[in-house]
Write an enzyme that holds these catalytic residues in place. Structure first.
Site, mmCIF file in Angstrom:
data_model
loop_
_atom_site.group_PDB
_atom_site.id
_atom_site.type_symbol
_atom_site.label_atom_id
_atom_site.label_comp_id
_atom_site.label_asym_id
_atom_site.label_seq_id
_atom_site.Cartn_x
_atom_site.Cartn_y
_atom_site.Cartn_z
ATOM 1 N N ARG A 32 0.818 -1.210 0.000
ATOM 2 C CA ARG A 32 0.000 0.000 0.000
ATOM 3 C C ARG A 32 0.855 1.265 0.000
ATOM 4 O O ARG A 32 0.373 2.337 -0.362
ATOM 5 C CB ARG A 32 -0.941 0.000 1.208
ATOM 6 C CG ARG A 32 -2.103 -0.969 1.069
ATOM 7 C CD ARG A 32 -2.990 -0.957 2.290
ATOM 8 N NE ARG A 32 -3.525 0.378 2.557
ATOM 9 C CZ ARG A 32 -4.220 0.681 3.638
ATOM 10 N NH1 ARG A 32 -4.450 -0.245 4.564
ATOM 11 N NH2 ARG A 32 -4.676 1.901 3.824
ATOM 12 N N GLN A 87 7.727 -16.461 8.541
ATOM 13 C CA GLN A 87 6.404 -16.909 8.130
ATOM 14 C C GLN A 87 6.464 -17.147 6.619
ATOM 15 O O GLN A 87 6.371 -16.219 5.825
ATOM 16 C CB GLN A 87 5.339 -15.857 8.474
ATOM 17 C CG GLN A 87 3.923 -16.292 8.151
ATOM 18 C CD GLN A 87 2.903 -15.164 8.316
ATOM 19 O OE1 GLN A 87 3.243 -13.981 8.254
ATOM 20 N NE2 GLN A 87 1.637 -15.529 8.511
ATOM 21 N N GLY A 152 -12.150 -1.713 14.175
ATOM 22 C CA GLY A 152 -13.059 -2.609 14.853
ATOM 23 C C GLY A 152 -13.437 -2.054 16.216
ATOM 24 O O GLY A 152 -12.631 -1.397 16.874
ATOM 25 N N ASN A 181 -10.395 -1.199 18.665
ATOM 26 C CA ASN A 181 -9.351 -2.195 18.854
ATOM 27 C C ASN A 181 -8.055 -1.777 18.161
ATOM 28 O O ASN A 181 -8.069 -1.364 17.004
ATOM 29 C CB ASN A 181 -9.839 -3.535 18.289
ATOM 30 C CG ASN A 181 -8.799 -4.619 18.391
ATOM 31 O OD1 ASN A 181 -8.094 -4.726 19.391
ATOM 32 N ND2 ASN A 181 -8.703 -5.440 17.354
ATOM 33 N N ARG A 327 27.663 17.672 9.058
ATOM 34 C CA ARG A 327 27.454 16.310 8.595
ATOM 35 C C ARG A 327 28.137 15.275 9.499
ATOM 36 O O ARG A 327 28.755 15.619 10.505
ATOM 37 C CB ARG A 327 27.942 16.187 7.152
ATOM 38 C CG ARG A 327 27.162 17.073 6.183
ATOM 39 C CD ARG A 327 27.783 17.090 4.804
ATOM 40 N NE ARG A 327 27.762 15.770 4.179
ATOM 41 C CZ ARG A 327 28.389 15.488 3.049
ATOM 42 N NH1 ARG A 327 29.121 16.428 2.425
ATOM 43 N NH2 ARG A 327 28.332 14.267 2.546
ATOM 44 N N ALA A 374 36.434 33.327 5.063
ATOM 45 C CA ALA A 374 35.342 33.072 4.130
ATOM 46 C C ALA A 374 35.852 32.452 2.834
ATOM 47 O O ALA A 374 36.891 32.839 2.308
ATOM 48 C CB ALA A 374 34.612 34.373 3.831
ATOM 49 N N ASN A 380 39.734 17.448 0.035
ATOM 50 C CA ASN A 380 40.014 16.226 0.786
ATOM 51 C C ASN A 380 39.882 14.956 -0.035
ATOM 52 O O ASN A 380 40.218 13.874 0.442
ATOM 53 C CB ASN A 380 39.085 16.142 2.005
ATOM 54 C CG ASN A 380 37.615 16.153 1.622
ATOM 55 O OD1 ASN A 380 37.216 16.856 0.706
ATOM 56 N ND2 ASN A 380 36.811 15.386 2.337
ATOM 57 N N SER A 399 40.812 34.365 3.638
ATOM 58 C CA SER A 399 39.666 34.091 2.771
ATOM 59 C C SER A 399 40.094 33.500 1.440
ATOM 60 O O SER A 399 41.166 33.801 0.911
ATOM 61 C CB SER A 399 38.883 35.376 2.535
ATOM 62 O OG SER A 399 38.342 35.859 3.751
#
Length: 458
Positions: A32, A87, A152, A181, A327, A374, A380, A399
């Site tokens: 679904r 199952q 239900g 339920n 990060r 800045a 890297n 900078s």
């Protein structure tokens, strides 16, 4: 027909500690949800739905066992180290629960669903306590949802549940009942085994439904009790829309918990947290901040608007943002500052150091009280491997500097603005990595005139 005789739960003393097992049904597909991933693996608050249920159930039950479907290695890996049973045929919820029968033991057993991921440990404990009351043979979870039509109904008399009736089969009087339920059941292991084996599949789908256990328990003259909990805990998640509703409920819970613990959320509805986000008291979080998994923020820190954090540690009194991205693998030191449009990954920014504008720092080790100008970037990645840039204490990086890793810049060193640094810089040194500037007299004007003429002539 149910077996005759007094149910085992009523013959068992509750004075002695009883082991408790939770069976988590996680064999559902993502049909679904239009997903190729199992339903249990859909993300909620930055972790799979099943992970939420495992964490809360582990606080209450002595043993957990997870029932999965065939070829669900991803779910089995998440469930480890808990036992997993498969199952092989999806023949209904009672059939799924029976696959874990060998793990029931001799105490109490509860059957839970991976697509009911937000049931709290407190609610699960209440369910177990209710089952262990004298004369209570079966306990179930129920709720009073704002829109109960699809659920239900729990039909009760004198405090005891008499039956569960599905909406399609309910009379108008039964449909007026607002107690619904949630599907979760808890019973003595011996009784649960017997009832599960006696569930029949004479229904339209030919499946074995767990809810039929309620009828079998009542037929055994067992008292069945309902434990009520909030809809936000018990809501099922079977579609993308319901997943979004569950996410909203979880975010409200996480935000309220944060504020109760002393965190200031300027606009709570705009802050998104992960289930494992750890924020200490006296942290200020401005609007539109996102916390991915694995974030810790220490006391006194400020997370300014429109910042994104994941897999990182922000130490005391640091200031992040606005518009910063922190990060995985990054540590922001005490009283350090990360400003607008700055991204850090796998980087340590030392105590009191600053990277305030338009900078990328990846795989960098930066000492204390260092200033990153800045436009600075650490180069890297060479296309194959990541390399480290090391910057010492009290260094100054001008900078628009480019640091080509692996490279080391010493304590108290200064890198001139616009430099490309490819060699190590010793302590206290001044490094220039610029090409020599050459001024050509009149060439600027002549070049522009030439371009203008070309434009005019087409």
């Amino acid at each position: 027909m149910p077996e005759l005789g007094l149910p085992h739960a009523l013959m068992t003393s509750i004075s002695a500690p009883r082991p408790a097992t939770a069976v988590l049904l996680a064999a559902g597909l993502g049909t679904r949800m239009k997903s190729s991933r199992p339903k249990a693996m859909q993300s909620l608050g930055g972790r799979p739905m099943l992970a939420h249920l495992l964490a809360n159930a582990a606080e209450v039950f002595d043993r957990l066992v997870v029932v999965i479907g065939p070829d669900m290695e991803e779910v089995a890996e998440l469930a480890a180290p808990y036992p997993v049973v498969v199952q092989q045929e999806r023949l209904g919820t009672a059939h799924a629960a029976l696959q874990a029968e060998s793990w029931f033991g001799d105490g109490d057993v509860a059957v839970l669903y991976a697509d009911n991921p937000l049931i709290s440990a407190e609610t699960l404990n209440s369910l177990l306590e209710e089952r262990r009351k004298p004369d209570v043979g079966l306990a179930l979870l129920a709720m009073r949802p704002a829109e109960p039509a699809r659920y239900g109904r729990v039909v009760a008399q004198d405090g005891n549940v008499k039956r569960i009736v599905e909406w399609a089969d309910a009379t108008s009087e039964e449909r007026a009942i607002d107690l619904c339920n949630a599907g979760v059941l808890c019973a003595d292991a011996v009784d649960f085994r017997r009832w599960l084996h006696n569930v029949r599949n004479d229904n339209a789908k030919g499946e074995y439904y767990l809810t039929d256990v309620v009828d079998l328990a009542v037929a055994d003259n067992v008292q069945v009790r309902a434990v009520e909990a909030a809809e936000d805990e018990l809501r099922g998640v079977n579609s993308r829309a319901e997943l979004a509703q569950a996410e909203a409920a979880l975010q409200t819970r996480l935000r309220n918990k944060a504020m109760e613990n002393g965190v200031t959320l300027v606009a709570p509805e705009t802050v998104f947290l992960s289930a494992d986000t750890q924020i200490e008291a006296d942290v200020l979080i401005e609007p539109n901040v996102f916390f991915g998994p694995g974030v810790t923020v220490q006391s006194g820190a400020v997370i300014r608007a429109f910042s994104h954090l994941e897999g990182c540690e922000v130490q005391a009194n640091a200031i992040i943002g606005p518009y910063a991205r922190i990060r995985e693998g990054t540590t922001i030191g005490t009283s350090a500052r990360v400003g607008n449009f700055v991204e850090l990954k796998a980087t340590t920014l030392g105590e009191g150091s600053k990277a305030n504008h338009l900078t990328y720092l990846g795989n960098a080790e930066i000492g204390s009280r260092t200033n990153i100008g800045a436009g600075t970037i650490t180069c890297n990645y060479d296309g194959m491997f990541k390399h480290t840039s090391t910057i010492g204490d009290k260094a100054f990086i001008g900078s628009d500097s480019i640091l080509v890793a692996p490279v080391s810049i010493g304590d108290n060193a200064l890198v001139a603005a616009g430099s490309v640094i490819t060699q190590n810089v010793p302590d206290d040194a001044l490094a220039f990595g610029r090409a020599q500037q050459v001024n050509k007299a009149e060439m600027g004007r002549l070049f522009k005139e030439r371009l203008q003429a070309k434009k005019e002539n087409g």
